[in-house]
Design an enzyme around this catalytic site. Structure first.
Site, PDB file in Angstrom:
ATOM      1  CD  GLU A  58       1.552  -0.222   7.621  1.00 47.10           C
ATOM      2  OE1 GLU A  58       1.703  -1.326   8.067  1.00 47.10           O
ATOM      3  OE2 GLU A  58       1.972   0.843   7.605  1.00 47.10           O
ATOM      4  CG  HIS A  93       3.929   3.637   3.625  1.00 47.07           C
ATOM      5  ND1 HIS A  93       4.986   3.361   3.323  1.00 47.07           N
ATOM      6  CD2 HIS A  93       3.734   3.068   5.213  1.00 47.07           C
ATOM      7  CE1 HIS A  93       5.831   2.416   4.144  1.00 47.07           C
ATOM      8  NE2 HIS A  93       4.863   2.196   5.180  1.00 47.07           N
ATOM      9  NE  ARG A 106       8.478   4.613   8.186  1.00 52.78           N
ATOM     10  CZ  ARG A 106       8.092   3.719   7.796  1.00 52.78           C
ATOM     11  NH1 ARG A 106       9.082   3.020   6.955  1.00 52.78           N
ATOM     12  NH2 ARG A 106       6.996   3.156   7.715  1.00 52.78           N
ATOM     13  CD  GLU A 118       4.974   1.968  11.419  1.00 54.28           C
ATOM     14  OE1 GLU A 118       4.775   0.797  11.592  1.00 54.28           O
ATOM     15  OE2 GLU A 118       4.496   2.700  10.674  1.00 54.28           O
ATOM     16  CG  HIS A 167       5.410   0.011  15.661  1.00 57.27           C
ATOM     17  ND1 HIS A 167       6.469  -0.973  15.924  1.00 57.27           N
ATOM     18  CD2 HIS A 167       4.788  -0.810  15.017  1.00 57.27           C
ATOM     19  CE1 HIS A 167       6.570  -1.821  15.088  1.00 57.27           C
ATOM     20  NE2 HIS A 167       5.478  -1.784  14.328  1.00 57.27           N
TER      21      HIS A 167
END
Ligand code: MN
Length: 298
Positions: free
Chosen positions: A154, A190, A219, A248, A14
């Site tokens: 997503e 997620h 993250r 990401e 990303h």
């Protein structure tokens, strides 16, 4: 991006690992860094498509031998799930503008939170929101089809949308659109919050799984959080998933204040994007290799 056999997922990163925006110098640096870190493609953020020069980006991508995917998301004043037609209209305009830029830079994928705002809702979606969104996404998908672009929905956690928190909800929404060029985009960060486990959603999606984000529970650096990433990679291998996989990670060291706010990024999980991206590329390859050895016959 081509869908190869099960041994050749394209691996991407990303852009927010590198740069917050897409000025000429940001574009050039991000592409150079993506190439140097060993990735096949970069995911370009089209939250504001007007700041991305598609034609120039296309040329630079070719110079570096990279391809690109695109993602975007909507704000509350451009929310296509809103009961306010003006708000919906602004959202649709942004999605169409993002599609134009994706096409100009020769991407074959546009995904993200295309069905609502990206942010914390304080109430459930209004009755009828799903069918309203499905009709709009169908129009987007039809325009995308003419340009050879796949649309990805997503699946994100409850603090970032109230409409699509699980793979099953994404599948139901896609079903409602009736579009053939629409896929589920799973993000293990997620999934770790919303799904019962990391394998079932992959099985449920089957051929409708079209894009994957790999991110840690916090993250940051892969392998330093609590997600059983090995299990997820084995699920992908068992499903013979051959599509793109993008790394990401967000740190307040790079992303804008606005995005920090939408995603709840309040601390610097890293400050050296190059080191982070190199480690992630290696980590993903090791996981893919190990998973294939574990579940696929020689
Ligand atoms: Mn994601």
């Amino acid at each position: 991006m081509t869908q190869g056999d099960a041994r050749s997922n394209a691996i991407g990163v990303h852009q927010l690992v590198w740069v917050p925006g897409w000025s000429e110098s940001e574009c050039d640096w991000a592409l150079q860094a993506t190439k140097q870190a060993g990735y096949d493609f970069i995911e370009i953020d089209l939250a504001d498509p007007s700041r991305v020069d598609g034609a120039r980006t296309r040329k630079k991508l070719a110079d570096y031998g990279l391809s690109a995917s695109c993602s975007t998301s909507l704000s509350f004043d451009k929310d296509v799930s809103s009961p306010d037609p003006d708000v919906v209209q602004r959202g649709e305009a942004l999605l169409l503008e993002a599609l134009d830029v994706a096409s100009a830079l020769d991407a074959h994928y546009l995904g993200g939170v295309l069905y609502s705002a990206l942010g914390k809702y304080t109430a459930p979606a209004a009755p009828g929101a799903e069918s309203q969104v499905a009709a709009l996404l169908r129009r987007l998908a039809d325009q995308a089809q003419e340009r050879g672009i796949t649309i990805g929905l997503e699946v994100v956690n409850r603090y970032e949308t109230n409409l699509v928190n699980t793979a099953r909800q994404a599948l139901a929404l896609i079903e409602l659109t009736g579009a053939s060029n629409m896929v589920v985009h799973l993000d293990v960060y997620h999934m770790n919050i919303e799904e019962g486990d990391l394998e079932r959603p992959v099985i449920d999606c089957g051929d409708r799984l079209g894009y994957v984000h790999i991110g840690e529970s916090h993250r940051g650096y892969l392998g330093t959080g609590t997600i059983d990433l090995a299990k997820f990679f084995r699920a992908l291998a068992r499903a013979r998933y051959s599509g793109p996989i993008a790394f990401e990670s967000f740190s307040s060291a790079v992303i804008s204040t606005e995005f920090c706010s939408a995603l709840g990024v309040w601390r610097d999980l890293w400050d050296d994007g190059e080191d982070l991206a190199r480690q992630a590329r290696q980590f993903i390859q090791q996981q893919l290799d190990a998973a294939r050895r574990a579940v696929l016959p020689d």
